[in-house]
Design a protein around this motif. Structure first.
Motif, PDB file in Angstrom:
ATOM      1  N   MET B  43     -16.288  -2.467   4.590  1.00  0.00           N
ATOM      2  CA  MET B  43     -15.395  -2.695   5.729  1.00  0.00           C
ATOM      3  C   MET B  43     -13.947  -2.358   5.373  1.00  0.00           C
ATOM      4  O   MET B  43     -13.484  -2.672   4.286  1.00  0.00           O
ATOM      5  N   PRO B  44     -13.216  -1.721   6.308  1.00  0.00           N
ATOM      6  CA  PRO B  44     -11.789  -1.519   6.091  1.00  0.00           C
ATOM      7  C   PRO B  44     -11.053  -2.858   6.197  1.00  0.00           C
ATOM      8  O   PRO B  44     -11.583  -3.776   6.829  1.00  0.00           O
ATOM      9  N   PRO B  45      -9.890  -2.986   5.582  1.00  0.00           N
ATOM     10  CA  PRO B  45      -9.173  -1.948   4.835  1.00  0.00           C
ATOM     11  C   PRO B  45      -9.495  -1.944   3.340  1.00  0.00           C
ATOM     12  O   PRO B  45      -8.639  -1.598   2.539  1.00  0.00           O
ATOM     13  N   TRP B  46     -10.662  -2.288   2.972  1.00  0.00           N
ATOM     14  CA  TRP B  46     -11.161  -2.183   1.597  1.00  0.00           C
ATOM     15  C   TRP B  46     -10.350  -3.039   0.611  1.00  0.00           C
ATOM     16  O   TRP B  46      -9.841  -4.085   1.023  1.00  0.00           O
ATOM     17  N   THR B  47     -10.189  -2.601  -0.617  1.00  0.00           N
ATOM     18  CA  THR B  47      -9.627  -3.513  -1.624  1.00  0.00           C
ATOM     19  C   THR B  47      -8.544  -2.855  -2.475  1.00  0.00           C
ATOM     20  O   THR B  47      -8.372  -3.185  -3.638  1.00  0.00           O
ATOM     21  N   PHE B 199       4.857   1.711  10.803  1.00  0.00           N
ATOM     22  CA  PHE B 199       4.413   2.185   9.488  1.00  0.00           C
ATOM     23  C   PHE B 199       3.042   1.582   9.204  1.00  0.00           C
ATOM     24  O   PHE B 199       2.906   0.368   9.054  1.00  0.00           O
ATOM     25  N   TRP B 200       2.035   2.436   9.159  1.00  0.00           N
ATOM     26  CA  TRP B 200       0.669   1.941   8.998  1.00  0.00           C
ATOM     27  C   TRP B 200       0.029   2.631   7.800  1.00  0.00           C
ATOM     28  O   TRP B 200      -0.215   3.835   7.827  1.00  0.00           O
ATOM     29  N   ALA B 201      -0.203   1.863   6.760  1.00  0.00           N
ATOM     30  CA  ALA B 201      -0.907   2.364   5.575  1.00  0.00           C
ATOM     31  C   ALA B 201      -2.165   1.514   5.444  1.00  0.00           C
ATOM     32  O   ALA B 201      -2.159   0.460   4.799  1.00  0.00           O
ATOM     33  N   ILE B 202      -3.227   1.969   6.081  1.00  0.00           N
ATOM     34  CA  ILE B 202      -4.411   1.117   6.223  1.00  0.00           C
ATOM     35  C   ILE B 202      -4.997   0.742   4.869  1.00  0.00           C
ATOM     36  O   ILE B 202      -5.418  -0.390   4.654  1.00  0.00           O
ATOM     37  N   ARG B 203      -4.994   1.663   3.914  1.00  0.00           N
ATOM     38  CA  ARG B 203      -5.595   1.356   2.603  1.00  0.00           C
ATOM     39  C   ARG B 203      -4.798   0.294   1.864  1.00  0.00           C
ATOM     40  O   ARG B 203      -5.340  -0.422   1.021  1.00  0.00           O
ATOM     41  N   LEU B 204      -3.506   0.234   2.150  1.00  0.00           N
ATOM     42  CA  LEU B 204      -2.685  -0.808   1.538  1.00  0.00           C
ATOM     43  C   LEU B 204      -2.792  -2.127   2.309  1.00  0.00           C
ATOM     44  O   LEU B 204      -2.336  -3.164   1.839  1.00  0.00           O
ATOM     45  N   SER B 227      -4.226   7.040  -3.992  1.00  0.00           N
ATOM     46  CA  SER B 227      -3.382   7.518  -2.896  1.00  0.00           C
ATOM     47  C   SER B 227      -3.740   6.781  -1.618  1.00  0.00           C
ATOM     48  O   SER B 227      -4.813   6.186  -1.522  1.00  0.00           O
ATOM     49  N   PHE B 228      -2.833   6.820  -0.678  1.00  0.00           N
ATOM     50  CA  PHE B 228      -3.084   6.159   0.608  1.00  0.00           C
ATOM     51  C   PHE B 228      -2.435   6.976   1.718  1.00  0.00           C
ATOM     52  O   PHE B 228      -1.419   7.622   1.508  1.00  0.00           O
ATOM     53  N   ARG B 229      -3.059   6.974   2.870  1.00  0.00           N
ATOM     54  CA  ARG B 229      -2.594   7.732   4.020  1.00  0.00           C
ATOM     55  C   ARG B 229      -1.649   6.853   4.841  1.00  0.00           C
ATOM     56  O   ARG B 229      -1.928   5.663   5.042  1.00  0.00           O
ATOM     57  N   THR B 246       1.161  11.225   2.820  1.00  0.00           N
ATOM     58  CA  THR B 246       0.319  10.571   1.822  1.00  0.00           C
ATOM     59  C   THR B 246       1.208   9.891   0.779  1.00  0.00           C
ATOM     60  O   THR B 246       2.144  10.499   0.274  1.00  0.00           O
ATOM     61  N   GLY B 247       0.915   8.638   0.509  1.00  0.00           N
ATOM     62  CA  GLY B 247       1.652   7.896  -0.515  1.00  0.00           C
ATOM     63  C   GLY B 247       0.842   7.782  -1.790  1.00  0.00           C
ATOM     64  O   GLY B 247      -0.374   8.019  -1.806  1.00  0.00           O
ATOM     65  N   LEU B 248       1.528   7.425  -2.861  1.00  0.00           N
ATOM     66  CA  LEU B 248       0.871   7.336  -4.164  1.00  0.00           C
ATOM     67  C   LEU B 248       1.071   5.956  -4.770  1.00  0.00           C
ATOM     68  O   LEU B 248       2.152   5.378  -4.671  1.00  0.00           O
TER      69      LEU B 248
END
Lengths: 218, 289
Positions: B43-47, B199-204, B227-229, B246-248
């Motif tokens: 499930m998002p947004p993961w870990t 500002f949306w960084a879903i992986r973060l 990395s994160f989108r 893309t962020g790092l």
């Protein structure tokens, strides 16, 4: 109303709604200006542009705009440019507008061009004083961003109707960038040269064919 | 015209209810197990960050709680269609039901427990781990992290149509890409130079509105390099759909090296920037001429 008539009415209304949406989408897609192919040049292509403070013609005579010149020297009101892949694209911008200044001075630095430089009236520069910028030519996805120096507020013989001529007040900006794989990349201006309510970009800054467009790498 | 809507004789519902409860319990046990152990880890947004992990856990809990409710509704519908379908041409109305105090108390208690437990879990996520759960808390955050290292300040600047990032601890350098070190709490100061962005960084697990004239603070602690989108989640005009990057997340050593390179590469622009501020007035407001 009979069941058949009701079904017919619903089907008819749905068909009309779908048709209207399709017409709107088709009109939106077809509204883009005709792409202009950059002129061939050694190791790549030459793209020649001009910016004008006011286009001077319908449908928006007072809108600020870019124009592009074809290989025969004719100016076209388009902001969609075709350039070759894996090539050097040399860009010349004849800049006829006065300076507005950058909202974010960060964009005053030249980025993504060969050597991260540009020439302004023959002088090589890495950056521009932020208040001197009239427009920028920026392709964010390619990392290209070049501030364009405005002509002086009191410069004689300023242009107000496109296309402007070499005799009218302007600055000449040149730079070269390298293209990669084919693709379509949007470009835009980062100077608030057409502000809207409240602080946002307005009219020509929100319209492809004026201060926004695509670079089609083919 | 004769009426076909006469109430039917009241059948005994006990066998149906017992059967429904048994089916529901079995299906719920299977469904909840699948949600928690099979679907949950994906499930998002993961870990990728502490905040993302907390949000993922909340999502798993919400889905696990919703599963029995969903199954009860679907099961009642399907069972009714199969068991209580009116056979023949006559349309016969069902038996009117009045009262049912025990049932009413049961659903009030159960739904109250679910809502209260979700509120407790959500509050724990907000004030737990790194603090702030990745959401923008405005200029004066209530949930503030306490750790040995102060948060690394990174300013996120939205502008039609690009994101730039400013690092006040490194001479106020501004960049077109964001990089942050893994394992450290980051304070993201989100603002805008023109219209509202988000500002949306879903992986973060970070989502914070970028509002002109405002400093919206969100905290995040990335757990590992990667990395994160980043996307804009607020419709902001012509190129809204292109407002992504893309962020790092780098190791601390790699981050030190990266930020040093940025300071050098952006030196010309940094000299022209205004002093670092939590927000900036969007000037100029009008074009020249």
């Amino acid at each position: 109303m009979s069941r058949g008539a009701r079904l017919l009415a619903v089907a008819g209304a749905t068909a009309v709604a779908v048709a209207l949406v399709a017409i709107y989408v088709a009109d939106f897609l077809a509204a883009n200006p005709t792409p202009l192919r950059a002129a061939p040049a050694p190791r790549g292509a030459q793209l020649t542009l001009q910016t004008v403070a006011s286009y001077g013609h319908d449908p928006h005579p007072d809108w600020v705009s870019y124009l592009a010149r074809d290989g025969s020297g004719k100016w076209h009101h388009t902001t969609i440019f075709k350039v070759p892949a894996h090539a050097l694209v040399r860009v010349t911008v004849y800049q006829y507008d006065t300076a507005t200044g950058l909202r974010n001075p960060f964009w005053s630095q030249v980025r993504g061009t060969v050597g991260n430089t540009m020439t302004v009236d023959g002088r090589t520069l890495h950056a521009l004083p932020p208040d001197d910028a009239s427009h920028t030519f920026a392709i964010p996805e390619l990392g290209v961003s070049v501030p364009l120096k405005g002509v002086g507020d009191n410069a004689p013989n300023q242009c107000s109707v496109a296309p402007c001529t070499a005799a009218q007040a302007h600055t000449t900006v040149t730079f070269t960038f390298r293209t990669g794989n084919p693709g379509r990349f949007r470009w835009q201006c980062f100077v608030p040269c057409a502000a809207s309510f409240v602080f946002g970009n307005g009219g020509p800054m929100q319209s492809i064919g004026w201060m926004d467009g695509y670079v089609q790498v083919v | 015209m004769t009426s076909n809507l006469a109430p039917a004789a009241a059948p005994s519902g006990e066998p149906h209810i017992r059967r429904l409860i048994v089916i529901w319990v079995v299906l719920s046990a299977i469904g909840v197990a699948l949600v928690v152990f099979a679907l949950g880890p994906h499930m998002p947004p993961w870990t990728f960050s502490d905040e993302a992990r907390d949000q993922r856990n909340i999502n798993i809990m919400l889905a696990a709680l919703a599963t029995p409710v969903l199954l009860a509704v679907w099961m009642a519908l399907v069972y009714s269609i199969v068991a209580f379908r009116q056979r023949g041409v006559a349309i016969v109305d069902g038996t009117p039901i009045h009262g049912g105090g025990r049932l009413e108390v049961a659903w009030i208690v159960v739904t109250t427990l679910i809502v209260v437990s979700l509120a407790v879990a959500g509050t724990a996520a907000l004030f737990g781990t790194t603090k702030g759960a990745g959401g923008g808390q405005g200029p004066d955050p209530l949930a503030v992290p306490h750790g040995s290292l102060p948060p690394l300040q990174v300013q996120v600047i939205g502008q039609q149509w690009a994101w730039t990032f400013r690092y006040p601890a490194f001479g106020g350098v501004e960049t077109t890409q964001i990089a942050i070190p893994a394992g450290r709490v980051i304070a993201l100061h989100v603002t805008s130079l023109d219209v509202n962005h988000s500002f949306w960084a879903i992986r973060l697990g970070v989502k914070a509105d970028a509002i002109p004239g405002s400093d919206n603070v969100a905290f995040v602690r990335p757990r590992r390099p990667g990395s994160f989108r980043i996307r804009c989640a607020e419709l902001c005009g012509l190129w809204h759909g292109h407002m992504f990057t893309t962020g790092l997340v780098l190791t601390p050593a790699a981050f030190s090296s990266w930020i040093r390179r940025q300071v050098v590469a952006n030196a010309a622009a940094t000299r022209t920037l205004p002093p670092y501020s939590t927000h900036y007035f969007p000037e100029p407001l009008r074009r020249a001429g």
